[in-house]
Design a protein around this motif. Sequence first.
Motif, PDB file in Angstrom:
ATOM      1  N   LEU A 163       7.144  47.121 -54.187  1.00 24.26           N
ATOM      2  CA  LEU A 163       8.380  46.384 -54.482  1.00 24.26           C
ATOM      3  C   LEU A 163       8.749  45.417 -53.359  1.00 24.26           C
ATOM      4  O   LEU A 163       9.361  44.376 -53.615  1.00 24.26           O
ATOM      5  N   SER A 164       8.367  45.744 -52.128  1.00 24.72           N
ATOM      6  CA  SER A 164       8.630  44.807 -51.026  1.00 24.72           C
ATOM      7  C   SER A 164       7.771  43.553 -51.163  1.00 24.72           C
ATOM      8  O   SER A 164       8.139  42.482 -50.685  1.00 24.72           O
ATOM      9  N   LYS A 165       6.629  43.698 -51.839  1.00 23.83           N
ATOM     10  CA  LYS A 165       5.737  42.559 -52.077  1.00 23.83           C
ATOM     11  C   LYS A 165       6.092  41.826 -53.371  1.00 23.83           C
ATOM     12  O   LYS A 165       5.900  40.625 -53.491  1.00 23.83           O
ATOM     13  N   ASP A 166       6.576  42.590 -54.365  1.00 24.89           N
ATOM     14  CA  ASP A 166       6.921  42.023 -55.674  1.00 24.89           C
ATOM     15  C   ASP A 166       8.100  42.803 -56.246  1.00 24.89           C
ATOM     16  O   ASP A 166       7.927  43.847 -56.875  1.00 24.89           O
ATOM     17  N   GLU A 167       9.298  42.289 -56.018  1.00 20.11           N
ATOM     18  CA  GLU A 167      10.510  43.012 -56.429  1.00 20.11           C
ATOM     19  C   GLU A 167      10.670  43.083 -57.948  1.00 20.11           C
ATOM     20  O   GLU A 167      11.502  43.835 -58.457  1.00 20.11           O
ATOM     21  N   LYS A 168       9.863  42.318 -58.674  1.00 17.62           N
ATOM     22  CA  LYS A 168       9.936  42.313 -60.142  1.00 17.62           C
ATOM     23  C   LYS A 168       8.849  43.187 -60.778  1.00 17.62           C
ATOM     24  O   LYS A 168       8.513  43.014 -61.949  1.00 17.62           O
ATOM     25  N   HIS A 169       8.295  44.109 -60.017  1.00 15.86           N
ATOM     26  CA  HIS A 169       7.219  44.964 -60.536  1.00 15.86           C
ATOM     27  C   HIS A 169       7.842  46.131 -61.311  1.00 15.86           C
ATOM     28  O   HIS A 169       8.247  47.141 -60.737  1.00 15.86           O
ATOM     29  N   SER A 170       7.910  45.980 -62.627  1.00 16.29           N
ATOM     30  CA  SER A 170       8.611  46.969 -63.459  1.00 16.29           C
ATOM     31  C   SER A 170       7.954  48.345 -63.403  1.00 16.29           C
ATOM     32  O   SER A 170       8.648  49.376 -63.397  1.00 16.29           O
ATOM     33  N   ASP A 171       6.620  48.387 -63.345  1.00 18.60           N
ATOM     34  CA  ASP A 171       5.934  49.683 -63.329  1.00 18.60           C
ATOM     35  C   ASP A 171       6.175  50.442 -62.024  1.00 18.60           C
ATOM     36  O   ASP A 171       6.214  51.680 -62.016  1.00 18.60           O
ATOM     37  N   ALA A 172       6.331  49.715 -60.921  1.00 17.73           N
ATOM     38  CA  ALA A 172       6.662  50.377 -59.651  1.00 17.73           C
ATOM     39  C   ALA A 172       8.050  51.006 -59.750  1.00 17.73           C
ATOM     40  O   ALA A 172       8.266  52.142 -59.310  1.00 17.73           O
ATOM     41  N   HIS A 173       9.002  50.271 -60.341  1.00 17.19           N
ATOM     42  CA  HIS A 173      10.342  50.837 -60.545  1.00 17.19           C
ATOM     43  C   HIS A 173      10.273  52.076 -61.438  1.00 17.19           C
ATOM     44  O   HIS A 173      10.903  53.100 -61.141  1.00 17.19           O
ATOM     45  N   TYR A 174       9.517  51.983 -62.527  1.00 22.13           N
ATOM     46  CA  TYR A 174       9.411  53.133 -63.437  1.00 22.13           C
ATOM     47  C   TYR A 174       8.879  54.362 -62.701  1.00 22.13           C
ATOM     48  O   TYR A 174       9.430  55.467 -62.822  1.00 22.13           O
ATOM     49  N   ASN A 175       7.813  54.173 -61.931  1.00 24.17           N
ATOM     50  CA  ASN A 175       7.212  55.314 -61.234  1.00 24.17           C
ATOM     51  C   ASN A 175       8.124  55.866 -60.146  1.00 24.17           C
ATOM     52  O   ASN A 175       8.143  57.079 -59.909  1.00 24.17           O
ATOM     53  N   LEU A 176       8.891  55.000 -59.502  1.00 24.43           N
ATOM     54  CA  LEU A 176       9.882  55.492 -58.539  1.00 24.43           C
ATOM     55  C   LEU A 176      10.975  56.282 -59.256  1.00 24.43           C
ATOM     56  O   LEU A 176      11.514  57.253 -58.706  1.00 24.43           O
ATOM     57  N   GLY A 177      11.279  55.886 -60.491  1.00 25.31           N
ATOM     58  CA  GLY A 177      12.225  56.658 -61.299  1.00 25.31           C
ATOM     59  C   GLY A 177      11.709  58.049 -61.601  1.00 25.31           C
ATOM     60  O   GLY A 177      12.437  59.043 -61.491  1.00 25.31           O
ATOM     61  N   VAL A 178      10.439  58.135 -61.954  1.00 22.99           N
ATOM     62  CA  VAL A 178       9.817  59.436 -62.242  1.00 22.99           C
ATOM     63  C   VAL A 178       9.825  60.314 -60.988  1.00 22.99           C
ATOM     64  O   VAL A 178      10.129  61.512 -61.048  1.00 22.99           O
ATOM     65  N   ILE A 179       9.502  59.704 -59.842  1.00 22.78           N
ATOM     66  CA  ILE A 179       9.498  60.456 -58.581  1.00 22.78           C
ATOM     67  C   ILE A 179      10.908  60.933 -58.240  1.00 22.78           C
ATOM     68  O   ILE A 179      11.105  62.062 -57.764  1.00 22.78           O
ATOM     69  N   ALA A 180      11.907  60.090 -58.510  1.00 21.67           N
ATOM     70  CA  ALA A 180      13.299  60.483 -58.243  1.00 21.67           C
ATOM     71  C   ALA A 180      13.697  61.689 -59.097  1.00 21.67           C
ATOM     72  O   ALA A 180      14.394  62.593 -58.621  1.00 21.67           O
ATOM     73  N   ILE A 181      13.249  61.725 -60.350  1.00 18.39           N
ATOM     74  CA  ILE A 181      13.514  62.899 -61.199  1.00 18.39           C
ATOM     75  C   ILE A 181      12.846  64.132 -60.596  1.00 18.39           C
ATOM     76  O   ILE A 181      13.448  65.208 -60.513  1.00 18.39           O
ATOM     77  N   TYR A 182      11.609  63.961 -60.162  1.00 21.17           N
ATOM     78  CA  TYR A 182      10.863  65.060 -59.527  1.00 21.17           C
ATOM     79  C   TYR A 182      11.633  65.594 -58.316  1.00 21.17           C
ATOM     80  O   TYR A 182      11.659  66.801 -58.059  1.00 21.17           O
ATOM     81  N   ASN A 183      12.284  64.677 -57.590  1.00 13.92           N
ATOM     82  CA  ASN A 183      13.056  65.053 -56.398  1.00 13.92           C
ATOM     83  C   ASN A 183      14.509  65.392 -56.720  1.00 13.92           C
ATOM     84  O   ASN A 183      15.336  65.527 -55.805  1.00 13.92           O
ATOM     85  N   GLU A 184      14.814  65.494 -58.030  1.00 17.38           N
ATOM     86  CA  GLU A 184      16.159  65.841 -58.511  1.00 17.38           C
ATOM     87  C   GLU A 184      17.213  64.845 -58.024  1.00 17.38           C
ATOM     88  O   GLU A 184      18.310  65.217 -57.611  1.00 17.38           O
ATOM     89  N   GLN A 185      16.864  63.563 -58.097  1.00 21.47           N
ATOM     90  CA  GLN A 185      17.782  62.484 -57.704  1.00 21.47           C
ATOM     91  C   GLN A 185      18.063  61.633 -58.943  1.00 21.47           C
ATOM     92  O   GLN A 185      17.504  60.552 -59.131  1.00 21.47           O
ATOM     93  N   ALA A 186      18.942  62.153 -59.788  1.00 22.54           N
ATOM     94  CA  ALA A 186      19.170  61.552 -61.106  1.00 22.54           C
ATOM     95  C   ALA A 186      19.687  60.117 -61.022  1.00 22.54           C
ATOM     96  O   ALA A 186      19.230  59.240 -61.767  1.00 22.54           O
ATOM     97  N   GLU A 187      20.642  59.859 -60.134  1.00 21.40           N
ATOM     98  CA  GLU A 187      21.224  58.513 -60.044  1.00 21.40           C
ATOM     99  C   GLU A 187      20.175  57.488 -59.602  1.00 21.40           C
ATOM    100  O   GLU A 187      20.133  56.368 -60.113  1.00 21.40           O
ATOM    101  N   SER A 188      19.346  57.885 -58.651  1.00 18.38           N
ATOM    102  CA  SER A 188      18.277  56.994 -58.187  1.00 18.38           C
ATOM    103  C   SER A 188      17.282  56.728 -59.308  1.00 18.38           C
ATOM    104  O   SER A 188      16.830  55.593 -59.504  1.00 18.38           O
TER     105      SER A 188
END
Length: 222
Positions: A163-188
């Motif tokens: 994301l630091s290289k391409d802030e419009k990378h939708s799949d990177a955002h999606y995967n960070l969302g999945v990781i946030a769920i794994y880490n129990e960070q619902a808002e993130s």
Amino acid sequence: MDKNTKAIELMKENKYEEAAAIFNEVIQEQPNDPLGYINFGNLLLHVKDPERAQRFFDKAIELDEKSATAYYGLGNLYFEQAEYKKAQVNFQQAIELGLEEADVYFMMGMTFQHQEHHKLALPYFLRATELKQDDVEMNFQYGLALAQSNLISDAKKVFEDVLSKDEKHSDAHYNLGVIAIYNEQAESALHHFNQALEIQPDHVLAANGKSQLEQLMEEKDT
């Protein structure tokens, strides 16, 4: 500019017939030089003629059995035909013969990914990203392989770097969302799913993740 270079430039301009004519001249003038056959093979592969492309790569190897780029060409040919084991063998041969380029390491990693050998892909993706640090797709695939290997914190760092290289990378955002769920960070997680959908409104996985997460959050509040 020599003929091979000129023909490669024509390929980049999508002038394939002109490029083919020059590669043909190169082969006629230097029939014992594998480079002309390799370049013609790459052109044929590019225009979706794998059978003829294979003959040119095989001829290059017949002329020089240590021609790393011919094996790389064959690897790409088999990869496009979804023959990942054969692709793997040829990419490995190219590496062993000294082809030290990011693309061959990346493609080697992709063959393992398609065979679901995610941990085996990791060292090849890592080497690819070392050789081509700013390549967004190589970094993303490395992050994906880390996540699929359950190396979650490492994957998170790589996706953030993407994301630091391409802030419009939708799949990177999606995967960070999945990781946030794994880490129990619902808002993130919700933030990243929303970002993915803002960038790519038809992102089915992000939409599904957001829907399920919002449902869980509602149930938790009741």
